[in-house]
Enzyme design. Structure first.
Site, PDB file in Angstrom:
ATOM      1  CB  ALA A  21      -6.787  -3.238   6.150  1.00 49.64           C
ATOM      2  CG  ASP A  64      -2.291  -2.808   7.123  1.00 53.50           C
ATOM      3  OD1 ASP A  64      -3.542  -2.988   7.920  1.00 53.50           O
ATOM      4  OD2 ASP A  64      -2.053  -2.193   6.287  1.00 53.50           O
ATOM      5  CD1 TRP A 121      -2.818   1.563   0.461  1.00 57.62           C
ATOM      6  CD2 TRP A 121      -2.104   1.934   2.642  1.00 57.62           C
ATOM      7  NE1 TRP A 121      -3.267   2.711   0.986  1.00 57.62           N
ATOM      8  CE2 TRP A 121      -3.034   2.858   2.104  1.00 57.62           C
ATOM      9  CE3 TRP A 121      -1.564   1.661   3.912  1.00 57.62           C
ATOM     10  CZ2 TRP A 121      -3.607   3.759   3.121  1.00 57.62           C
ATOM     11  CZ3 TRP A 121      -2.112   2.643   4.835  1.00 57.62           C
ATOM     12  CH2 TRP A 121      -3.107   3.572   4.410  1.00 57.62           C
ATOM     13  CE  LYS A 142     -10.074  -0.270   3.606  1.00 50.78           C
ATOM     14  NZ  LYS A 142      -8.750   0.431   4.574  1.00 50.78           N
TER      15      LYS A 142
END
Length: 396
Positions: A210, A208, A127, A243
């Site tokens: 997410a 991470d 990212w 999300k």
């Protein structure tokens, strides 16, 4: 004069892309750049379970007083079984609410820096905001190879080599599931190899997480995180509800740290609270309270899981439709069926990406990342035709 030493910074590339797309008058343009979920109508909906929880919150909330730097404790407590299952005992972990997943990443990075960690390994591509967040916290980002983009798979030998060359005490970033920007995740066996290598090299994993629930489901998407944390004494998990609850603008996240025992855990928590206090003082409440209300009510939680299944199903159908095209010019789309989540990265050059935008109105990030959820009905066939046209044009 103050600020004379400052140098103007370039505009964010994604914001430029958004502006160019909006200004494009073509009716059949395709936006694959912005990283949010979209339905068939191109809309990013509010989940019905979330809306019901918000209505309940508005009706019952009797104060807007601060909650403290730890945020909504019920929010983090209810998320923990979804993230950790039975892998990590409660006396080995501590957590707190953060302003989104990005806030969690920054807080975790500052904790590492305060603990004397100097470097963090980051597999490429990653990212775009990972490196700036870590660097701003004082960490040196060490990039390493991690993917075979042509074959759309993990480059496990490259990852093992990078881990083997790291210094004991370094941190390593790992995407828990639905890798952004490639959509390429390790399978269970590869996760075990990675976990063993991280443990053998005495690295600190920074996971991470997410997109939990958008790959193979809530349990399956937590597998890698659980395998890695079960192999090491210390670890960090940054979490986002943006999300899987559709709470993008509410900035709803959490950070957990695992430690070998309760004494270490308590020291870590005291430092997390001090760092959080210095950064944002108190986190925003609305998103976290909404998630808490959803998860503490079995009917709302069941509705949310059903809606999440629908989001995941749409992504999987779109991937299958892309994969069915197969070879399109020089690009083989078949491996995309094995990817997870919202993103994939295609092996396209900047010149080819610009040609697709100018000639066919197809907008994507300059890295070749596409948002799978950006396709509306009929778009995928046109996308495949555009890639074939690109091959015929011979653009390099």
């Amino acid at each position: 004069m103050p600020f004379r030493s400052l140098v103007a910074q370039p505009a964010d590339s994604l914001l430029r892309l958004i502006g160019a797309y909006r200004a494009d008058p073509r009716a059949h343009k395709i936006d694959l750049g912005v990283g949010v979920f979209r339905d068939d109508a191109g809309h990013t909906p509010v989940m019905l379970a979330v809306k019901q929880a918000e209505m309940r919150l508005i009706a019952t909330q009797d104060s807007k007083a601060y909650l403290g730097p730890e945020g909504d404790k019920g929010f983090t407590a209810l998320l923990e079984p979804l993230v950790f299952g039975d892998t990590l005992p409660a006396d080995r972990r501590c957590g707190l609410q953060t302003p989104g997943g990005t806030g969690a990443l920054r807080l975790g990075a500052e904790l590492l820096a305060k603990a004397g960690v100097r470097r963090i390994l980051v597999g490429q591509p990653s990212w775009a905001n990972h490196a700036p967040v870590f660097a701003a916290a004082g960490l040196t980002v060490v990039s390493h190879a991690a993917f075979d983009m042509a074959a759309q798979r993990i480059d496990l030998p490259a990852m093992r080599a990078a881990i083997g060359q790291a210094e004991a005490g370094d941190a390593i970033l790992l995407h828990g599931c639905c890798h952004n920007p490639t959509g390429i995740d390790p399978d269970a066996g590869e996760w075990r190899v990675i976990a063993d290598a991280v443990a053998d090299s005495r690295l600190i994993p920074f996971v991470d997480l997410a997109y939990q629930g958008l790959g193979d489901g809530m349990e399956a998407d937590a597998l890698g995180t659980r395998i890695v944390l079960g192999a090491v004494p210390f670890g960090i998990v940054a979490y986002s509800c943006d999300k899987n609850f559709g709470l993008y603008r509410e900035r709803t996240g959490a950070l957990w740290v695992s430690a070998p025992d309760a004494d270490h855990r308590d020291v870590v928590l005291s430092n997390l609270l001090a760092l959080a206090r210095a950064n944002w003082s108190m986190p925003p409440d609305h998103g976290a309270a909404t998630v808490r209300i959803v998860l503490e009510d079995e009917h709302l939680a069941a509705d949310w899981r059903g809606e999440l299944d629908g989001l995941r199903g749409r992504l999987q159908r779109l991937r299958a439709e892309l994969a069915a095209i197969g070879q399109a010019g020089s690009i083989d789309l078949a491996p995309l069926a094995q990817g997870k989540g919202m993103f994939a990265t295609l092996p396209l050059s900047p010149g080819q990406i610009e040609w697709l935008r100018a000639t066919h109105g197809i907008y994507m990030a300059g890295s070749g990342r596409i948002n799978i959820a950006g396709f509306a009905p009929g778009d995928i066939a046109r996308f495949g035709e555009a890639l074939v046209d690109l091959g015929r044009a011979g653009v390099s």
